[in-house]
Write an enzyme that holds these catalytic residues in place. Structure first.
Site, PDB file in Angstrom:
ATOM      1  N   ALA A  77       8.625  67.849  -8.794  1.00  0.00           N
ATOM      2  CA  ALA A  77       8.406  69.188  -9.294  1.00  0.00           C
ATOM      3  C   ALA A  77       9.595  69.681 -10.376  1.00  0.00           C
ATOM      4  O   ALA A  77       9.818  70.932 -10.501  1.00  0.00           O
ATOM      5  CB  ALA A  77       8.211  70.188  -8.411  1.00  0.00           C
ATOM      6  N   SER A  78      10.478  68.772 -10.923  1.00  0.00           N
ATOM      7  CA  SER A  78      11.489  69.162 -11.710  1.00  0.00           C
ATOM      8  C   SER A  78      10.556  69.514 -13.311  1.00  0.00           C
ATOM      9  O   SER A  78       9.819  68.696 -13.626  1.00  0.00           O
ATOM     10  CB  SER A  78      12.307  68.127 -12.068  1.00  0.00           C
ATOM     11  OG  SER A  78      13.243  68.076 -11.160  1.00  0.00           O
TER      12      SER A  78
ATOM     13  N   SER B 290      17.914  61.952   0.513  1.00  0.00           N
ATOM     14  CA  SER B 290      17.039  60.493   0.507  1.00  0.00           C
ATOM     15  C   SER B 290      17.868  59.405   1.335  1.00  0.00           C
ATOM     16  O   SER B 290      18.996  59.561   1.614  1.00  0.00           O
ATOM     17  CB  SER B 290      16.893  60.016  -0.991  1.00  0.00           C
ATOM     18  OG  SER B 290      18.156  59.520  -1.409  1.00  0.00           O
TER      19      SER B 290
ATOM     20  N   GLY C 207      11.006  61.757 -11.357  1.00  0.00           N
ATOM     21  CA  GLY C 207      12.081  61.313 -12.341  1.00  0.00           C
ATOM     22  C   GLY C 207      11.978  62.356 -13.368  1.00  0.00           C
ATOM     23  O   GLY C 207      11.390  63.170 -13.478  1.00  0.00           O
TER      24      GLY C 207
ATOM     25  N   ASP D 285      14.607  63.462   3.107  1.00  0.00           N
ATOM     26  CA  ASP D 285      13.595  63.095   1.965  1.00  0.00           C
ATOM     27  C   ASP D 285      13.083  61.760   1.965  1.00  0.00           C
ATOM     28  O   ASP D 285      13.973  60.679   1.714  1.00  0.00           O
ATOM     29  CB  ASP D 285      14.327  63.595   0.529  1.00  0.00           C
ATOM     30  CG  ASP D 285      13.323  63.788  -0.644  1.00  0.00           C
ATOM     31  OD1 ASP D 285      12.162  64.102  -0.299  1.00  0.00           O
ATOM     32  OD2 ASP D 285      13.706  63.672  -1.861  1.00  0.00           O
TER      33      ASP D 285
ATOM     34  N   GLU E  42       2.887  62.840   4.152  1.00  0.00           N
ATOM     35  CA  GLU E  42       2.518  62.867   2.803  1.00  0.00           C
ATOM     36  C   GLU E  42       1.174  61.978   2.630  1.00  0.00           C
ATOM     37  O   GLU E  42       0.952  60.929   3.449  1.00  0.00           O
ATOM     38  CB  GLU E  42       3.551  62.000   1.786  1.00  0.00           C
ATOM     39  CG  GLU E  42       2.905  61.949   0.448  1.00  0.00           C
ATOM     40  CD  GLU E  42       3.817  61.827  -0.802  1.00  0.00           C
ATOM     41  OE1 GLU E  42       5.075  62.055  -0.424  1.00  0.00           O
ATOM     42  OE2 GLU E  42       3.645  61.280  -1.642  1.00  0.00           O
TER      43      GLU E  42
ATOM     44  N   SER F 208      15.814  65.695 -10.162  1.00  0.00           N
ATOM     45  CA  SER F 208      16.059  65.285 -11.408  1.00  0.00           C
ATOM     46  C   SER F 208      16.515  66.376 -12.490  1.00  0.00           C
ATOM     47  O   SER F 208      17.540  66.277 -12.882  1.00  0.00           O
ATOM     48  CB  SER F 208      14.628  64.946 -12.055  1.00  0.00           C
ATOM     49  OG  SER F 208      14.084  63.774 -11.515  1.00  0.00           O
TER      50      SER F 208
HETATM   51  P1  13P Z   1      12.035  65.420  -9.240  1.00  0.00           P
HETATM   52  O1  13P Z   1      12.143  64.010  -9.887  1.00  0.00           O
HETATM   53  O2  13P Z   1      10.729  65.813  -9.962  1.00  0.00           O
HETATM   54  O3  13P Z   1      13.219  66.172  -9.296  1.00  0.00           O
HETATM   55  O4  13P Z   1      11.362  65.279  -7.982  1.00  0.00           O
HETATM   56  C1  13P Z   1      12.000  65.102  -6.903  1.00  0.00           C
HETATM   57  C2  13P Z   1      11.495  64.976  -5.364  1.00  0.00           C
HETATM   58  O5  13P Z   1      10.206  64.864  -5.098  1.00  0.00           O
HETATM   59  C3  13P Z   1      12.423  64.536  -4.246  1.00  0.00           C
HETATM   60  O6  13P Z   1      11.426  64.077  -3.448  1.00  0.00           O
HETATM   61  O1  G3H Z   2      11.965  61.736  -4.558  1.00  0.00           O
HETATM   62  C1  G3H Z   2      13.313  61.094  -4.776  1.00  0.00           C
HETATM   63  C2  G3H Z   2      14.503  61.517  -4.748  1.00  0.00           C
HETATM   64  O2  G3H Z   2      14.515  62.332  -6.030  1.00  0.00           O
HETATM   65  C3  G3H Z   2      15.767  60.986  -4.324  1.00  0.00           C
HETATM   66  O3  G3H Z   2      15.914  59.745  -5.329  1.00  0.00           O
HETATM   67  O4  G3H Z   2      16.011  57.687  -3.877  1.00  0.00           O
HETATM   68  O5  G3H Z   2      17.237  58.114  -5.867  1.00  0.00           O
HETATM   69  O6  G3H Z   2      18.084  59.453  -4.096  1.00  0.00           O
HETATM   70  P1  G3H Z   2      17.099  58.784  -4.856  1.00  0.00           P
HETATM   71 ZN    ZN Z   3       9.827  63.364  -3.870  1.00  0.00          ZN
END
Ligand code: 13P
Ligand code: G3H
Ligand code: ZN
Length: 327
Positions: free
Chosen positions: A227-228, A56, A190, A93, A145, A271
């Site tokens: 998708a966690s 990210s 999250g 990301d 997106e 997550s």
């Molecule tokens: P999670 O928070 O469900 O792991 O999603 C991660 C995500 O979408 C990163 O772009």
């Molecule tokens: O979807 C976002 C990812 O989980 C990255 O999160 O911005 O806290 O690094 P972050």
């Molecule tokens: Zn995401």
């Protein structure tokens, strides 16, 4: 300029074609540090899975953009050295600007996401198209997106989700030229994806919307964020050793398995990796109070993450066994 091909990376095109044909999804795991990267690469190498390692905006700032390029190069070399070479994509990301996407492309990223999902539709198209034009000149693939996911993290914030409107996808894809499309069908970012009352279960993903989208853009690679599964074993471990994550809940594995067999070609997981590492670190620190060598708690955390990744690749995404064939 560092071009991704010069450091052993690939873009996502071939991976998505194979995922679509084979009824599996490519795992996209987030990382910010060495232990996470080691766990992701070796977990994927040992299960012979193609992988998207993603960063990210916040993670890039945390790790340092120059170091990241070398880390990705080193990760590819490490798997190769172990005799377990796999294809690796380095992906941005939730990129939020043209400048960030350009900077990533110039420092070795092979794929970028430009997330204009919070913008008015025409502005999302204009920004996404601009990134695609730049990225494609370097054979870098782009994820756009449509629709908004709920959830709050460092750089990704939204209180409420808005499902993707299937009526917009064909126009968006053809006017922007994106290579894949992230959609909103009920996942969120999250560890608190649903607020469940006593006796309630997690609501199913909106596969009806996914089917409508597939009809409008047949064969086009779809991406699932948020998708966690929020693995309860690690939530309980965190709570047992002094943490407080009451009510944390995610997407059941069978829902993700079903999504992976559809047009969903990329599944994003961050997550769960955070939970696995934090759970193990808390356990070591709580049960071995005299320990102060970081390797003694980061090592077990790395092992737990690697095992989790192997499990996901084999039993949830179905990507295990498809690595070498894509080299
Ligand atoms: P999670 O928070 O469900 O792991 O999603 C991660 C995500 O979408 C990163 O772009
Ligand atoms: O979807 C976002 C990812 O989980 C990255 O999160 O911005 O806290 O690094 P972050
Ligand atoms: Zn995401």
């Amino acid at each position: 300029m560092v071009h991704y091909k010069d450091i052993g990376l690939v873009n996502s095109r071939k991976m998505f074609e194979a995922a679509h044909k084979g009824g599996f999804a490519i795992p996209a795991y987030n990382f910010n540090n060495m232990e996470q990267l080691q766990a992701i690469i070796m977990g994927c190498a040992e299960s012979d899975s193609p992988v998207i390692i993603q960063v990210s905006k916040g993670a890039r700032a945390y790790a340092n953009q120059t170091l990241l390029t070398y880390m990705a190069e080193g990760a590819v070399a490490m798997a190769k050295e172990a005799g377990l070479q796999i294809p690796v994509v380095l992906h941005l990301d939730h990129g939020d600007s043209f400048e960030l996407a350009k900077s990533c492309i110039e420092t070795g990223f092979s794929s970028v996401m430009i997330d204009g999902s919070h913008l008015p539709y025409e502005e999302n198209i204009a920004l996404t198209k601009k990134v695609v034009e730049y990225a494609h000149a370097y054979d870098v693939t782009v994820e756009g997106e449509l629709g908004v996911l709920a959830g709050i993290e460092d750089e990704v914030q939204s209180e409420k989700s808005h499902y993707t409107n299937p009526d917009e996808v064909e126009d968006f894809v053809s006017r922007t030229g994106v290579d894949s499309l992230a959609i909103s069908i009920g996942t969120s970012h999250g560890a608190y994806k649903f607020k469940l009352k006593e006796g309630e279960t997690v609501p199913p993903l909106r596969f009806d919307i996914l089917e409508e989208i597939e009809k409008r853009i047949p064969g086009f690679p779809i991406v699932l964020h948020g998708a966690s599964s929020v693995v309860q074993e690690f939530v309980q471990m965190i709570n047992k050793y002094g943490g407080n994550l009451d009510g944390a809940v995610g997407i059941p594995e069978d829902q993700l398995r079903k999504a992976a067999t559809s047009a969903v070609c990329k599944i994003n997981i961050d997550s769960d990796g955070r939970l696995a590492m934090t759970g193990k670190i808390r356990e070591v620190l709580a049960t071995k109070p005299s320990e102060f060598d970081p390797r003694k708690y980061l090592g077990p955390a790395r092992d737990a993450l690697k095992e989790l990744i192997i499990h996901k690749n084999r039993n949830v995404l179905g990507s295990a066994g498809h690595g070498k064939e894509l080299l």
